[in-house]
Design an enzyme around this catalytic site. Structure first.
Site, mmCIF file in Angstrom:
data_model
loop_
_atom_site.group_PDB
_atom_site.id
_atom_site.type_symbol
_atom_site.label_atom_id
_atom_site.label_comp_id
_atom_site.label_asym_id
_atom_site.label_seq_id
_atom_site.Cartn_x
_atom_site.Cartn_y
_atom_site.Cartn_z
ATOM 1 N N ASP A 18 0.828 -1.205 0.000
ATOM 2 C CA ASP A 18 0.000 0.000 0.000
ATOM 3 C C ASP A 18 0.865 1.259 0.000
ATOM 4 O O ASP A 18 1.983 1.254 0.492
ATOM 5 C CB ASP A 18 -0.909 -0.024 1.247
ATOM 6 C CG ASP A 18 -2.095 0.911 1.088
ATOM 7 O OD1 ASP A 18 -2.325 1.432 -0.017
ATOM 8 O OD2 ASP A 18 -2.801 1.131 2.100
ATOM 9 N N ASN A 20 1.437 3.428 -2.815
ATOM 10 C CA ASN A 20 2.045 3.893 -4.079
ATOM 11 C C ASN A 20 1.507 5.263 -4.485
ATOM 12 O O ASN A 20 2.259 6.141 -4.904
ATOM 13 C CB ASN A 20 1.715 2.929 -5.231
ATOM 14 C CG ASN A 20 2.371 1.586 -5.064
ATOM 15 O OD1 ASN A 20 3.216 1.418 -4.208
ATOM 16 N ND2 ASN A 20 1.973 0.635 -5.893
ATOM 17 N N HIS A 35 3.011 3.533 -8.801
ATOM 18 C CA HIS A 35 2.892 2.101 -9.114
ATOM 19 C C HIS A 35 4.141 1.620 -9.850
ATOM 20 O O HIS A 35 4.648 0.535 -9.598
ATOM 21 C CB HIS A 35 1.647 1.841 -9.975
ATOM 22 C CG HIS A 35 0.373 2.194 -9.289
ATOM 23 N ND1 HIS A 35 0.124 1.851 -7.977
ATOM 24 C CD2 HIS A 35 -0.742 2.861 -9.715
ATOM 25 C CE1 HIS A 35 -1.075 2.296 -7.628
ATOM 26 N NE2 HIS A 35 -1.616 2.920 -8.661
ATOM 27 N N SER A 63 -6.995 -5.439 -6.137
ATOM 28 C CA SER A 63 -8.161 -6.031 -5.478
ATOM 29 C C SER A 63 -9.387 -5.921 -6.380
ATOM 30 O O SER A 63 -9.402 -5.121 -7.324
ATOM 31 C CB SER A 63 -8.436 -5.304 -4.157
ATOM 32 O OG SER A 63 -8.922 -4.002 -4.419
ATOM 33 N N THR A 64 -10.395 -6.690 -6.071
ATOM 34 C CA THR A 64 -11.669 -6.603 -6.794
ATOM 35 C C THR A 64 -12.176 -5.160 -6.751
ATOM 36 O O THR A 64 -12.685 -4.637 -7.738
ATOM 37 C CB THR A 64 -12.704 -7.537 -6.114
ATOM 38 O OG1 THR A 64 -12.108 -8.825 -5.966
ATOM 39 C CG2 THR A 64 -13.959 -7.681 -6.925
ATOM 40 N N TRP A 67 -11.015 -2.256 -9.254
ATOM 41 C CA TRP A 67 -11.633 -2.044 -10.579
ATOM 42 C C TRP A 67 -12.411 -0.732 -10.613
ATOM 43 O O TRP A 67 -12.657 -0.179 -11.680
ATOM 44 C CB TRP A 67 -12.580 -3.192 -10.942
ATOM 45 C CG TRP A 67 -11.890 -4.481 -11.305
ATOM 46 C CD1 TRP A 67 -11.914 -5.645 -10.587
ATOM 47 C CD2 TRP A 67 -11.091 -4.755 -12.476
ATOM 48 N NE1 TRP A 67 -11.175 -6.620 -11.229
ATOM 49 C CE2 TRP A 67 -10.665 -6.099 -12.393
ATOM 50 C CE3 TRP A 67 -10.686 -3.992 -13.572
ATOM 51 C CZ2 TRP A 67 -9.865 -6.699 -13.373
ATOM 52 C CZ3 TRP A 67 -9.888 -4.586 -14.544
ATOM 53 C CH2 TRP A 67 -9.485 -5.922 -14.437
ATOM 54 N N LEU A 129 11.301 -20.455 -4.537
ATOM 55 C CA LEU A 129 10.236 -19.612 -3.969
ATOM 56 C C LEU A 129 8.949 -19.709 -4.793
ATOM 57 O O LEU A 129 8.996 -19.654 -6.025
ATOM 58 C CB LEU A 129 10.714 -18.150 -3.954
ATOM 59 C CG LEU A 129 9.672 -17.096 -3.558
ATOM 60 C CD1 LEU A 129 9.415 -17.123 -2.054
ATOM 61 C CD2 LEU A 129 10.111 -15.691 -3.964
ATOM 62 N N ARG A 186 1.543 -5.064 6.063
ATOM 63 C CA ARG A 186 0.886 -4.009 5.290
ATOM 64 C C ARG A 186 1.704 -2.737 5.414
ATOM 65 O O ARG A 186 2.032 -2.313 6.529
ATOM 66 C CB ARG A 186 -0.549 -3.765 5.771
ATOM 67 C CG ARG A 186 -1.216 -2.683 4.916
ATOM 68 C CD ARG A 186 -2.693 -2.545 5.157
ATOM 69 N NE ARG A 186 -3.284 -1.658 4.151
ATOM 70 C CZ ARG A 186 -4.538 -1.685 3.770
ATOM 71 N NH1 ARG A 186 -5.364 -2.544 4.310
ATOM 72 N NH2 ARG A 186 -4.972 -0.855 2.843
HETATM 73 C C1 FPP Z 1 -1.724 0.167 -3.570
HETATM 74 O O1 FPP Z 1 -1.304 1.492 -3.449
HETATM 75 C C2 FPP Z 1 -1.095 -0.458 -4.712
HETATM 76 C C3 FPP Z 1 -1.746 -0.957 -5.800
HETATM 77 C C4 FPP Z 1 -3.212 -0.906 -5.938
HETATM 78 C C5 FPP Z 1 -0.997 -1.532 -6.936
HETATM 79 C C6 FPP Z 1 0.195 -2.346 -6.544
HETATM 80 C C7 FPP Z 1 0.900 -2.801 -7.756
HETATM 81 C C8 FPP Z 1 2.231 -2.801 -7.924
HETATM 82 C C9 FPP Z 1 3.195 -2.415 -6.874
HETATM 83 C C10 FPP Z 1 2.797 -3.330 -9.188
HETATM 84 C C11 FPP Z 1 3.103 -4.768 -8.942
HETATM 85 C C12 FPP Z 1 3.377 -5.493 -10.160
HETATM 86 C C13 FPP Z 1 3.384 -6.842 -10.209
HETATM 87 C C14 FPP Z 1 3.602 -7.492 -11.487
HETATM 88 C C15 FPP Z 1 3.145 -7.677 -9.036
HETATM 89 P P1 FPP Z 1 -2.395 2.625 -3.544
HETATM 90 O O2 FPP Z 1 -2.521 3.050 -4.965
HETATM 91 O O3 FPP Z 1 -3.644 2.152 -2.901
HETATM 92 O O4 FPP Z 1 -1.738 3.761 -2.710
HETATM 93 P P2 FPP Z 1 -2.518 4.863 -1.855
HETATM 94 O O5 FPP Z 1 -3.190 4.128 -0.748
HETATM 95 O O6 FPP Z 1 -1.393 5.727 -1.379
HETATM 96 O O7 FPP Z 1 -3.454 5.571 -2.767
#
Ligand code: FPP
Length: 249
Positions: A18, A20, A35, A63-64, A67, A129, A186
């Site tokens: 979480d 990004n 991301h 997550s679902t 979308w 792994l 987390r």
């Molecule tokens: C949550 O952060 C993150 C995601 C919804 C996407 C995570 C995906 C990646 C790190 C790419 C991984 C790639 C592979 C192939 C496994 P958020 O956007 O909810 O952050 P926020 O809570 O700060 O808005």
């Protein structure tokens, strides 16, 4: 790393990646920039987990509920998944890593489905792994699917309702064949499980850190494992019972 007790490593670690979006916004950038950088953490943590000797690593990538994010972010994430998976498979394969994908994969765009199938096939024979990517996943979706499978078996006369036990339910889940995670991490200061492995996390130790996912590195993973190793895992027993058991091992 030398402080880790190699005999008490969690066999399975699950991570909610979480932060990004916030990481990017704090830098005045678009959420997708976060991301994109999150992928660097994925690479670093997969490598570190293999090196430490973790057998199963589950990453919650989408997550679902995700979308429902703005269409541009969803499209950006989908193409990031396709690019990353296609690009990383040769190196994952070389490192003996076996890939699995869990979730409602039918909802993914065709190119993503193809990339996942190819990655799964290519790495199917690997013995290192086991990397499980939860994509278009939610625990309630998974539980409903599992219950429907069991109900169908009952309807067909293959199973009696009173014979439904933990083993049948576990086997009907998307995580069938994987042990339950012992440690769930987390990132980014949220203290929730957010529809992630609700059944499988029954006895997991939960570890929360303020670190945003794009900043999460091997040293942070080691810190989480050290914290895990400092805890007494009781599984509903008393501390005294657990200590007596440990002494008799
Ligand atoms: C949550 O952060 C993150 C995601 C919804 C996407 C995570 C995906 C990646 C790190 C790419 C991984 C790639 C592979 C192939 C496994 P958020 O956007 O909810 O952050 P926020 O809570 O700060 O808005």
């Amino acid at each position: 790393m030398e402080n880790l007790d190699s005999k008490r490593l969690p066999k399975h670690i699950a991570i909610i990646m979480d932060g990004n979006g916030r990481w990017a916004q704090e830098k005045g950038q678009d959420r997708l920039y976060g991301h994109f950088h999150g992928v660097e953490s994925v690479r670093n943590i997969v490598e570190a987990a293999a090196e430490i000797g973790i057998k199963y690593l589950t990453l919650y990538a989408f997550s679902t509920e995700n979308w429902d994010r703005p269409a541009a972010e969803v499209a950006g994430l989908m193409s990031l998944f396709v690019d990353t998976i296609s690009k990383e498979v040769p190196s994952l394969h070389k490192n003996n890593i076996k890939l699995h994908f869990i979730g409602n994969l039918a909802l993914l765009p065709e190119d993503a489905k193809k990339a996942l199938e190819k990655a799964t096939e290519t790495t199917a024979g690997n013995t290192g792994l086991e990397l499980i990517i939860a994509l278009s996943y939610s625990s309630r979706w998974e539980l409903i699917e599992a219950i429907q499978k069991l109900a169908q078996q009952v309807k067909e006369g293959l199973l009696l309702p009173e014979d439904i036990k933990e083993a049948n339910l576990s086997a009907a889940l998307a995580t069938s064949g994987f042990p339950d995670p012992e440690l769930m991490i987390r990132t980014s200061g949220e203290y929730r499980i957010s529809n992630f492995l609700l059944y499988q996390l029954a006895y997991a130790e939960l570890y929360f850190t303020e670190t945003r996912w794009p900043d999460f590195r091997k040293k942070d993973l080691i810190e989480a494992i050290l914290d895990f190793q400092s805890r007494e895992r009781r599984f509903g027993k008393t501390g005294q019972q657990v200590q007596t058991n440990d002494e008799n091992k």
